[in-house]
Design a protein around this motif. Structure first.
Motif, PDB file in Angstrom:
ATOM      1  N   VAL A 443       0.849  -1.180   0.000  1.00 29.23           N
ATOM      2  CA  VAL A 443       0.000   0.000   0.000  1.00 29.23           C
ATOM      3  C   VAL A 443       0.885   1.230   0.000  1.00 29.23           C
ATOM      4  O   VAL A 443       1.942   1.252   0.648  1.00 29.23           O
ATOM      5  N   ALA A 444       0.472   2.249  -0.747  1.00 30.87           N
ATOM      6  CA  ALA A 444       1.207   3.509  -0.813  1.00 30.87           C
ATOM      7  C   ALA A 444       0.264   4.664  -0.485  1.00 30.87           C
ATOM      8  O   ALA A 444      -0.930   4.612  -0.795  1.00 30.87           O
ATOM      9  N   ARG A 445       0.812   5.696   0.144  1.00 31.36           N
ATOM     10  CA  ARG A 445       0.010   6.876   0.492  1.00 31.36           C
ATOM     11  C   ARG A 445       0.759   8.132   0.047  1.00 31.36           C
ATOM     12  O   ARG A 445       1.465   8.762   0.826  1.00 31.36           O
ATOM     13  N   PRO A 446       0.633   8.514  -1.220  1.00 29.77           N
ATOM     14  CA  PRO A 446       1.217   9.780  -1.659  1.00 29.77           C
ATOM     15  C   PRO A 446       0.315  10.946  -1.254  1.00 29.77           C
ATOM     16  O   PRO A 446      -0.913  10.818  -1.232  1.00 29.77           O
ATOM     17  N   GLY A 447       0.929  12.073  -0.940  1.00 31.60           N
ATOM     18  CA  GLY A 447       0.145  13.233  -0.540  1.00 31.60           C
ATOM     19  C   GLY A 447       0.872  14.523  -0.847  1.00 31.60           C
ATOM     20  O   GLY A 447       2.097  14.553  -1.036  1.00 31.60           O
ATOM     21  N   SER A 454      -0.230  34.627   5.698  1.00 27.30           N
ATOM     22  CA  SER A 454      -0.354  36.041   5.349  1.00 27.30           C
ATOM     23  C   SER A 454       0.674  36.881   6.102  1.00 27.30           C
ATOM     24  O   SER A 454       1.173  37.877   5.578  1.00 27.30           O
ATOM     25  N   PHE A 455       1.019  36.503   7.324  1.00 25.84           N
ATOM     26  CA  PHE A 455       1.981  37.275   8.116  1.00 25.84           C
ATOM     27  C   PHE A 455       3.386  37.146   7.540  1.00 25.84           C
ATOM     28  O   PHE A 455       4.116  38.130   7.427  1.00 25.84           O
ATOM     29  N   LEU A 456       3.768  35.919   7.164  1.00 29.95           N
ATOM     30  CA  LEU A 456       5.090  35.707   6.576  1.00 29.95           C
ATOM     31  C   LEU A 456       5.142  36.099   5.107  1.00 29.95           C
ATOM     32  O   LEU A 456       6.223  36.245   4.544  1.00 29.95           O
ATOM     33  N   ASN A 457       3.940  36.219   4.494  1.00 29.43           N
ATOM     34  CA  ASN A 457       3.839  36.473   3.055  1.00 29.43           C
ATOM     35  C   ASN A 457       4.639  35.426   2.279  1.00 29.43           C
ATOM     36  O   ASN A 457       5.440  35.726   1.403  1.00 29.43           O
ATOM     37  N   GLN A 458       4.377  34.159   2.637  1.00 31.63           N
ATOM     38  CA  GLN A 458       5.150  33.064   2.060  1.00 31.63           C
ATOM     39  C   GLN A 458       4.260  31.839   1.939  1.00 31.63           C
ATOM     40  O   GLN A 458       3.331  31.634   2.725  1.00 31.63           O
ATOM     41  N   GLN A 459       4.528  31.002   0.940  1.00 33.33           N
ATOM     42  CA  GLN A 459       3.835  29.735   0.783  1.00 33.33           C
ATOM     43  C   GLN A 459       4.837  28.582   0.852  1.00 33.33           C
ATOM     44  O   GLN A 459       6.021  28.766   0.616  1.00 33.33           O
ATOM     45  N   ALA A 460       4.320  27.409   1.169  1.00 34.67           N
ATOM     46  CA  ALA A 460       5.168  26.219   1.291  1.00 34.67           C
ATOM     47  C   ALA A 460       4.430  25.020   0.711  1.00 34.67           C
ATOM     48  O   ALA A 460       3.235  24.830   0.969  1.00 34.67           O
ATOM     49  N   LEU A 461       5.143  24.230  -0.072  1.00 27.05           N
ATOM     50  CA  LEU A 461       4.588  23.021  -0.680  1.00 27.05           C
ATOM     51  C   LEU A 461       5.233  21.807  -0.022  1.00 27.05           C
ATOM     52  O   LEU A 461       6.459  21.685   0.006  1.00 27.05           O
ATOM     53  N   SER A 462       4.401  20.908   0.497  1.00 26.93           N
ATOM     54  CA  SER A 462       4.894  19.758   1.267  1.00 26.93           C
ATOM     55  C   SER A 462       4.546  18.450   0.557  1.00 26.93           C
ATOM     56  O   SER A 462       3.406  17.995   0.642  1.00 26.93           O
ATOM     57  N   PRO A 463       5.490  17.825  -0.120  1.00 27.81           N
ATOM     58  CA  PRO A 463       5.249  16.470  -0.636  1.00 27.81           C
ATOM     59  C   PRO A 463       5.439  15.442   0.477  1.00 27.81           C
ATOM     60  O   PRO A 463       6.335  15.585   1.308  1.00 27.81           O
ATOM     61  N   ARG A 464       4.592  14.438   0.490  1.00 19.78           N
ATOM     62  CA  ARG A 464       4.699  13.384   1.501  1.00 19.78           C
ATOM     63  C   ARG A 464       4.390  12.030   0.871  1.00 19.78           C
ATOM     64  O   ARG A 464       3.567  11.919  -0.032  1.00 19.78           O
ATOM     65  N   LEU A 465       5.052  11.002   1.384  1.00 22.47           N
ATOM     66  CA  LEU A 465       4.863   9.653   0.853  1.00 22.47           C
ATOM     67  C   LEU A 465       5.080   8.642   1.961  1.00 22.47           C
ATOM     68  O   LEU A 465       6.044   8.737   2.726  1.00 22.47           O
ATOM     69  N   ALA A 466       4.176   7.676   2.049  1.00 23.38           N
ATOM     70  CA  ALA A 466       4.342   6.545   2.965  1.00 23.38           C
ATOM     71  C   ALA A 466       4.030   5.264   2.204  1.00 23.38           C
ATOM     72  O   ALA A 466       3.102   5.217   1.395  1.00 23.38           O
ATOM     73  N   VAL A 467       4.819   4.221   2.462  1.00 23.96           N
ATOM     74  CA  VAL A 467       4.664   2.932   1.780  1.00 23.96           C
ATOM     75  C   VAL A 467       4.801   1.828   2.809  1.00 23.96           C
ATOM     76  O   VAL A 467       5.638   1.912   3.727  1.00 23.96           O
TER      77      VAL A 467
END
Length: 723
Positions: A443-447, A454-467
């Motif tokens: 079984v795999a769980r990609p996410g 808004s305070f930091l005026n920044q975005q973050a992209l989080s890839p995650r994977l469990a197998v």
């Protein structure tokens, strides 16, 4: 003649009815061509149907006509639906069922995760374990601290996980963030979790690699699943050596309502047990809560939980820069927490989970002439949609928002100009995650999770994977990887300097074997930190030049063994953690091991039911190797280590009844052998005439903590069942 005509009409009617009956027959098999025994075959929405025999065959008749839907279902296989027309004669039918690996659950992702649910067969701990673990004194955080990956930091009482600070572990109730999971406290006085374990049916402790659904947590997530409808109407009475509580629960067919009140005061206990601190106002708190549950349909549930707490404490603490002078430190706290969730199955294929929380927390601290008043409003709203795609994929998508309004007023002296700290931040997030079953053993769980502050005026992209892969019937191996982001603490944001999301990257490899009520887990991990907050002083109050250039790492190996089989009516577990970690953050002049991180942590928990006297006995032994600390009287940084921490705790619960009502008499004692534990050392900010910095050890308020409690449950004698 009339009689003959009537008989002819009845015969004709009977003949018409007979002709209207349709015969349905055939066979059900799996993908390997083997017969599926006991499968249900029926017309959708009707009672017409049959089960397959030992050869997989079925046979039944129906009076229905026209287009119908034939349903074939069996546990462990995806339900199959086939459109048929009963106006036409039906030939022998043949169906092949495909396995639904989600139902089989032969392999489950376990890297970094400890399940504590009464319902899941993979559970390593149950809710009862939280209450009966010696040394935890019925505190969720205290019981979790017996699991591998945690660090015992006695002066804090909070969760420190895998080289991470306490703020890196976040608590969620029914998927929603809890802004203040601990009772308010002051330095060197440990705090407790705010919530009773009796509120929850399930507890999952994830020491890393958790789902993309959860954000704003660098190291770990504690997921608490609240109870549904109360089982029965009852009144609860608790009389303790440190307070009392009274609760009333009313259960109707589809509704339950519980109201409780609680008062705690440590004065009676502290008057009997010598304290190392000089208390001016011993810890005192009042709390009230409301729990409402409504079953809105066969698949729908509405939940509401609200609690309001006030607390007060005051004590004298030594001023190391003026050894003959003590500083009076006082704390008053108000906390309001509201949690509402709703879950419903929509059109049989979609499940909606939505909720909202609000937290108001006010802390007023007085330290000598200085006054610090901090108020925080926090909102969290989330909507999650879950959809089964075929027989091997479950998709989970959601949107989340967190709004925080933080206000702090600091007055060093009544005549000084007050300083203000303001933080208004909205964090928006979206996530998508899928459980993909690639056969019975894999079984795999990609996410993926996207966040914006808004305070930091920044975005973050989080890839995650469990197998996870099943090696054999009882054992499996799991792997987890992911990026995890967290907004810096308010104590840093209030200076309004340019900061970024703090980030941790997790790599986890796990082996777990569960068989015959025995569980073995071995887990290794590596965690790297980036963008940690740094400043140019060892003390935050003198800090300047905040930046996000800090970094660090944590790596280690953990072992967990639990045996519920070998000893009759006995249960024990052993956990061991090996941690190697260093950081360059806060005021550190160089990369070093933080003061909360110990290299070796061992817990041995044993529980025994003594049936002849109806008593449940538990004991916990804890060992923690020395923690580093900085001694300004010597060269170097973080160059000294405290002595090892030792603790042997004991509790006992005697089960009896008073006038037919269930009663528990409970007694517990921590550090039964009276080990002289030292958590660290505090130094003055400036040297004396001889060039030496004054020092004071950080020790527990007392060697031992003892608790006596009488718990009485007055049941109404009637259980309701939901419709």
């Amino acid at each position: 003649m009339k009689t003959f005509t009537l008989l002819s009409f009845l015969l004709l009617l009977t003949s018409g009815v007979t002709k209207a009956q349709s015969l349905l027959q055939g066979q059900v098999q799996d993908e390997a061509g083997q017969p599926v025994i006991g499968a249900n075959v029926y017309l959708k929405g009707l009672y017409d149907g049959a089960s397959t025999d030992e050869t997989g065959h079925f046979k039944f008749t129906s009076k229905q006509t026209g287009p119908q839907t034939l349903v074939i279902s069996f546990l462990g296989f995806s339900t199959l639906e086939r459109e048929i027309d009963l106006t036409q004669p039906q030939s022998s039918l043949r169906f092949t069922l495909k396995p639904d690996y989600r139902q089989l659950q032969m392999v489950q992702i376990s890297a970094g995760a400890f399940e504590a649910s009464d319902e899941k067969r993979s559970a390593l701990l149950t809710s009862r374990d939280i209450v009966t673990t010696a040394g935890a004194t019925a505190d969720i955080m205290g019981a979790i601290n017996t699991l591998p990956g945690t660090q015992k930091v006695g002066e804090e009482g909070k969760l420190f996980v895998r080289g991470g600070d306490s703020y890196e572990t976040r608590t969620f109730i029914d998927g929603l963030l809890v802004a203040n999971p601990y009772n308010a406290s002051v330095p060197d006085v440990p705090s407790r979790g705010r919530f009773s374990p009796f509120l929850f049916t399930g507890m999952a402790f994830s020491s890393g690699g958790y789902s993309a659904e959860y954000g704003q947590a660098l190291s770990s997530a504690l997921l608490l699943q609240s109870q549904d409808l109360a089982e029965e109407s009852q009144t609860g009475i608790s009389l303790m050596s440190v307070g009392a509580s009274l609760s009333r629960t009313k259960r109707w067919a589809n509704t339950s309502l519980a109201i409780s009140g609680e008062y705690n005061n440590l004065r009676p206990y502290m008057a009997l047990v010598p304290q190392r601190q000089k208390w001016l106002h011993m810890p005192e708190s009042r709390a009230g809560s409301v729990v409402f549950r409504q079953k809105t349909s066969k698949t729908g549930m509405l939940k509401f939980y609200g609690t309001y707490t006030t607390s007060h404490l005051a004590l004298e603490q030594l001023d190391l820069d003026h050894p003959t002078k003590a500083i009076a430190v006082g704390l008053q706290n108000q906390n309001l927490f509201l949690n509402t969730t709703y879950e419903e199955v929509i059109r049989e294929k979609w499940t909606l989970q939505t909720g909202f929380t609000y937290t108001y927390n006010q802390e007023d601290i007085a330290a000598g002439e200085a006054q610090v008043n901090t108020g925080t409003h926090t909102w969290n709203a989330k909507a999650v949609m879950i959809r089964d795609l075929g027989h091997a994929v479950t998709l989970r998508t959601g949107l989340e928002t967190q709004q925080k309004n933080y206000r702090q007023l600091y007055e060093e002296t009544p005549a000084a100009q007050p300083r203000h700290g303001l933080v208004d931040d909205q964090n928006l997030a979206a996530f998508a995650e899928a459980d993909v079953y690639l056969g019975q053993k894999l079984v795999a769980r990609p996410g993926l999770r996207l966040e914006r502050s808004s305070f930091l005026n920044q975005q973050a992209l989080s890839p995650r994977l469990a197998v996870a892969y099943q090696l054999h019937r009882a054992g499996q191996v799991s792997f987890a990887y992911g990026h995890f982001y967290q907004t810096p603490e308010n104590d840093y944001l209030k200076y309004h300097q340019s900061l970024r999301f703090e980030r941790a990257t997790h790599y986890i490899l796990n082996y777990q074997r569960t068989a015959n009520k025995r569980t073995l887990r071995v887990e290794g991990y590596y965690k790297s930190y980036q963008n940690l907050v740094r400043y140019n002083a060892l003390q935050l109050q003198n800090a300047t030049d905040f930046n996000s250039q800090g970094h660090g790492y944590a790596r280690g190996v953990e072992v967990f063994w639990r045996d519920q089989k070998s000893i009759r009516h006995g249960d024990y577990w052993v956990s061991y953690s090996l941690l190697n970690t260093k950081r360059l953050y806060k005021g550190f002049p160089e990369e070093a091991r933080p003061s909360f991180a110990s290299t070796h942590n061992v817990s041995l928990v044993y529980k025994q039911m003594v049936n002849p006297i109806k008593t449940y006995v538990g004991t916990t032994f804890s060992y923690t190797s020395g923690r580093p600390y900085h001694n300004p009287n010597q060269e170097g940084f973080q160059q000294n280590t405290t002595k090892n921490y030792l603790d042997l705790s004991l509790n006992a619960s005697f089960l009896t009844s008073i006038k037919g009502h269930s009663t528990i008499l409970h007694a517990s004692c921590t550090n039964l052998l009276g080990f002289n534990n030292v958590f660290g050392y505090r130094y003055s900010t400036s040297p004396d005439a001889q060039g030496q910095f004054a020092v004071q050890p950080i020790v527990p308020g007392a060697k031992r903590f003892a608790l006596l409690a009488l718990l009485i449950s007055v049941n109404d004698g009637k259980k309701e069942s939901a419709k």
